[in-house]
Write a protein that holds these residues in place. Sequence first.
Motif, PDB file in Angstrom:
ATOM      1  N   LEU A 287       0.830  -1.207   0.000  1.00  0.00           N
ATOM      2  CA  LEU A 287       0.000   0.000   0.000  1.00  0.00           C
ATOM      3  C   LEU A 287       0.862   1.254   0.000  1.00  0.00           C
ATOM      4  CD1 LEU A 287      -2.608  -1.161   2.665  1.00  0.00           C
ATOM      5  CD2 LEU A 287      -2.804  -1.295   0.187  1.00  0.00           C
ATOM      6  N   GLY A 288       2.152   1.065  -0.225  1.00  0.00           N
ATOM      7  CA  GLY A 288       3.028   2.224  -0.350  1.00  0.00           C
ATOM      8  C   GLY A 288       3.732   2.627   0.931  1.00  0.00           C
ATOM      9  N   ASN A 289       3.543   1.903   2.014  1.00  0.00           N
ATOM     10  CA  ASN A 289       4.247   2.247   3.237  1.00  0.00           C
ATOM     11  C   ASN A 289       5.561   1.472   3.339  1.00  0.00           C
ATOM     12  OD1 ASN A 289       1.992   3.740   3.696  1.00  0.00           O
ATOM     13  ND2 ASN A 289       1.757   3.140   5.813  1.00  0.00           N
ATOM     14  N   GLN A 290       6.308   1.791   4.373  1.00  0.00           N
ATOM     15  CA  GLN A 290       7.653   1.241   4.523  1.00  0.00           C
ATOM     16  C   GLN A 290       7.686  -0.285   4.587  1.00  0.00           C
ATOM     17  OE1 GLN A 290      10.925   2.900   6.184  1.00  0.00           O
ATOM     18  NE2 GLN A 290      10.490   4.146   4.391  1.00  0.00           N
ATOM     19  N   TYR A 304      -2.303  -2.446  18.359  1.00  0.00           N
ATOM     20  CA  TYR A 304      -3.171  -1.265  18.355  1.00  0.00           C
ATOM     21  C   TYR A 304      -3.691  -0.918  16.956  1.00  0.00           C
ATOM     22  CZ  TYR A 304       0.900   1.094  16.498  1.00  0.00           C
ATOM     23  OH  TYR A 304       1.947   1.448  15.712  1.00  0.00           O
ATOM     24  N   ARG A 305      -2.975  -1.368  15.896  1.00  0.00           N
ATOM     25  CA  ARG A 305      -3.365  -0.960  14.536  1.00  0.00           C
ATOM     26  C   ARG A 305      -4.764  -1.445  14.167  1.00  0.00           C
ATOM     27  NH1 ARG A 305       1.724  -2.692  14.199  1.00  0.00           N
ATOM     28  NH2 ARG A 305       3.237  -1.010  14.056  1.00  0.00           N
ATOM     29  N   LEU A 306      -5.043  -2.654  14.560  1.00  0.00           N
ATOM     30  CA  LEU A 306      -6.330  -3.244  14.185  1.00  0.00           C
ATOM     31  C   LEU A 306      -7.515  -2.468  14.778  1.00  0.00           C
ATOM     32  CD1 LEU A 306      -7.383  -5.534  12.475  1.00  0.00           C
ATOM     33  CD2 LEU A 306      -7.172  -7.060  14.438  1.00  0.00           C
ATOM     34  N   PRO A 307      -7.552  -2.296  16.101  1.00  0.00           N
ATOM     35  CA  PRO A 307      -8.650  -1.480  16.643  1.00  0.00           C
ATOM     36  C   PRO A 307      -8.640  -0.046  16.134  1.00  0.00           C
ATOM     37  CG  PRO A 307      -7.109  -2.118  18.380  1.00  0.00           C
ATOM     38  CD  PRO A 307      -6.750  -2.923  17.169  1.00  0.00           C
ATOM     39  N   VAL A 338      -2.651   3.448   9.528  1.00  0.00           N
ATOM     40  CA  VAL A 338      -4.110   3.476   9.611  1.00  0.00           C
ATOM     41  C   VAL A 338      -4.706   4.082   8.346  1.00  0.00           C
ATOM     42  CG1 VAL A 338      -6.063   4.400  10.911  1.00  0.00           C
ATOM     43  CG2 VAL A 338      -4.033   3.601  12.122  1.00  0.00           C
ATOM     44  N   MET A 339      -4.083   5.167   7.883  1.00  0.00           N
ATOM     45  CA  MET A 339      -4.564   5.839   6.666  1.00  0.00           C
ATOM     46  C   MET A 339      -4.509   4.900   5.466  1.00  0.00           C
ATOM     47  SD  MET A 339      -5.548   8.804   7.201  1.00  0.00           S
ATOM     48  CE  MET A 339      -5.697   9.436   8.804  1.00  0.00           C
ATOM     49  N   TYR A 347     -12.263   3.580   1.881  1.00  0.00           N
ATOM     50  CA  TYR A 347     -12.745   4.797   2.546  1.00  0.00           C
ATOM     51  C   TYR A 347     -11.946   5.986   2.048  1.00  0.00           C
ATOM     52  CZ  TYR A 347     -15.136   1.584   5.660  1.00  0.00           C
ATOM     53  OH  TYR A 347     -15.947   0.611   6.148  1.00  0.00           O
ATOM     54  N   ASP A 348     -12.594   7.129   2.024  1.00  0.00           N
ATOM     55  CA  ASP A 348     -11.932   8.342   1.553  1.00  0.00           C
ATOM     56  C   ASP A 348     -11.112   8.946   2.693  1.00  0.00           C
ATOM     57  OD1 ASP A 348     -11.138  10.734   0.571  1.00  0.00           O
ATOM     58  OD2 ASP A 348     -13.157  11.550   0.276  1.00  0.00           O
ATOM     59  N   SER A 349      -9.828   8.564   2.727  1.00  0.00           N
ATOM     60  CA  SER A 349      -9.022   8.977   3.879  1.00  0.00           C
ATOM     61  C   SER A 349      -8.724  10.473   3.877  1.00  0.00           C
ATOM     62  CB  SER A 349      -7.721   8.171   3.949  1.00  0.00           C
ATOM     63  OG  SER A 349      -6.921   8.470   2.836  1.00  0.00           O
ATOM     64  N   SER A 350      -9.051  11.169   2.773  1.00  0.00           N
ATOM     65  CA  SER A 350      -8.813  12.613   2.786  1.00  0.00           C
ATOM     66  C   SER A 350      -9.788  13.325   3.723  1.00  0.00           C
ATOM     67  CB  SER A 350      -8.933  13.182   1.371  1.00  0.00           C
ATOM     68  OG  SER A 350     -10.280  13.153   0.955  1.00  0.00           O
TER      69      SER A 350
END
Length: 542
Positions: A287-290, A304-307, A338-339, A347-350
């Motif tokens: 998804l483009g993250n590290q 914590y990421r899941l909740p 999360v984003m 979902y529209d994260s903007s």
Amino acid sequence: MKNYLTSLFAETAQKLSYLKEIQITFDRPKVETHGDVSSNAAMLLTKMLKKNPREIANEIIAGLNIDSTIISKVEIAGPGFINFFFQPVFLIEKIKNILDEQDAFGKSKKHAGKRANVEFVSANPTGPLTVGHGRNAVCGDTIANLLEWTGYEVDREYYFNNAGRQMRVLGDSVRLRYLELLGDVIEFPEDYYQGDYIKSIAESLKSEFGDSLRNESAEGKFKEKAEKEIFLDIEKTLQRLKINHKNFFNENSLYEEKKIESLLKTFADKNLSYEKEGAIWLKLSELGNQQDKVIVKSTGEPTYRLPDVAYHITKFERNYDLMVDLFGSDHNATYPDVMAALQALGYDSSKVKVLIHQFVTITQNGEIVKMSTRKANYVTLDELTDEVGADVVRYFFNMRNISTHMNFDLALAKKHSDENPVFYLQYAHARICSIIRTIENENLTASTDHLDLLIADEEQKLIRKLHQFEEEVLLAAEYFEPNRIATYLEELAASFHKFYTFCRILGTEKNLAEARIALALATKIVIKNGLSILGVSAPERM
RNA sequence: GCGCCCAUAGCUCAAUUGGAUAGAGCAACAGCCUUCUAAGCUGUAGGUUAGUGGUUCGAGUCCACUUGGGCGUACCA
């Protein structure tokens, strides 16, 4: 003024079609000799038209249908700025608006009909709020105020987690202190909660239950009581600063309502997660993250990421148009995960705006105080409020941009609390109230009949400052920058104090005196409205 | 090491999100109360915007590198 020019330019764009090609913006020049409003339109067009900007400016001005009763002068200055000077008569109308609208002056309907959620504080109930939380609390509440002023319906939300390791440790800390009170010899681990509040919770348990909790587990009554008491304290601390959350969102409800379970299934169904070494991982690298991150540990416990993702999904499900999260800089690595996950789920994260504020560094006698709730070497928000008062606390946290590191010397803050600019603003307000009390005995009243007499330099500057308020509220809300309001109010108060010094009311010819009273009243309204956005009181006497 | 953030007057901070001569408060110095609150006002002094290069009509603001600080960098939250 800017609105007027915007429509004026739109009209001209019918003739000069190139004006449609650029985004025309109007600025307020720093230097007053450059006029009330200035436009850089000509400079933006140089490249496109391949002409000298001053030449273009001439062309634009020739095309403008200028009403000389409104605009007194238009000039080309510097490299090609077009500067507009407004007639004082046009400006004084604003005083009437302010006096009409009173408390509502500055409010706009820009975002009317939209709903916003502002999540802030969100400290877990493991101890009292510290000065560090104070910045989050005050800025979050003020941002919520700002959004309300631009028409949003705002829900203030507090997200908390009352499960997991830290809460077990908390419960066990209370249990040990309780046993200690019963006379047992205990060994209190170094990484347990050291604060005195733990002891007082243990004491209240002892007076309530005697020694009947001797065999109670840490996660039973001890944790329950600790959470309840600490939350009561937190709410009390926040209320002192005029902060009231509408929603308290318990992370646990996400489990109870099977949101976690179904989110896990969704991740699996969408092929966004995989299993490795007994844990479940999220494909964040795709998804483009590290790198990929664990969402369920091999022990079966979620991280914590899941909740966090599930929690944000509930915000989307609750149909907010804007979701603001305010975190300390220690969270700066967590929100991109999360984003990315939200975006991947469609979902529209903007619509989610994550604001990160830098930490407050506390120094005492020149030494940096490292704060930790565990070690209980923090300074509580309550102590700070006791020391300097709620107004100073709110103003202090609101006066700086959240992206800057704040330095705060406790000793100095206590000693020099008089020098806090908040008093400068409040003093301006109190002075105006004093004027109002005085004129009642002098057979004078506020009148807008002769506002055109307000031509003194100090009067004109003050009126121009008042003009700025509505725009500042919009900008502060748009950029989530409460400090803009603080800066503006300091400038407004300075303009007023000068006006007060040079433009007397008593002993002045009646029409002018009554116009000045109207101006003072308008100033009072704007100061009060600005302070109310910041959550600071506007005293009538000081 | 890598990622995000920060660096502006002696101190704490602004600067209309790329605009014209970088501004306030505090601290220092010199003045202003027989009339509406001196918690105020007026003036003086204080700067190579951490450094170097770049982008353009124009840079404190954008880009690159350097230096110095904060926070992360967990199958903690």
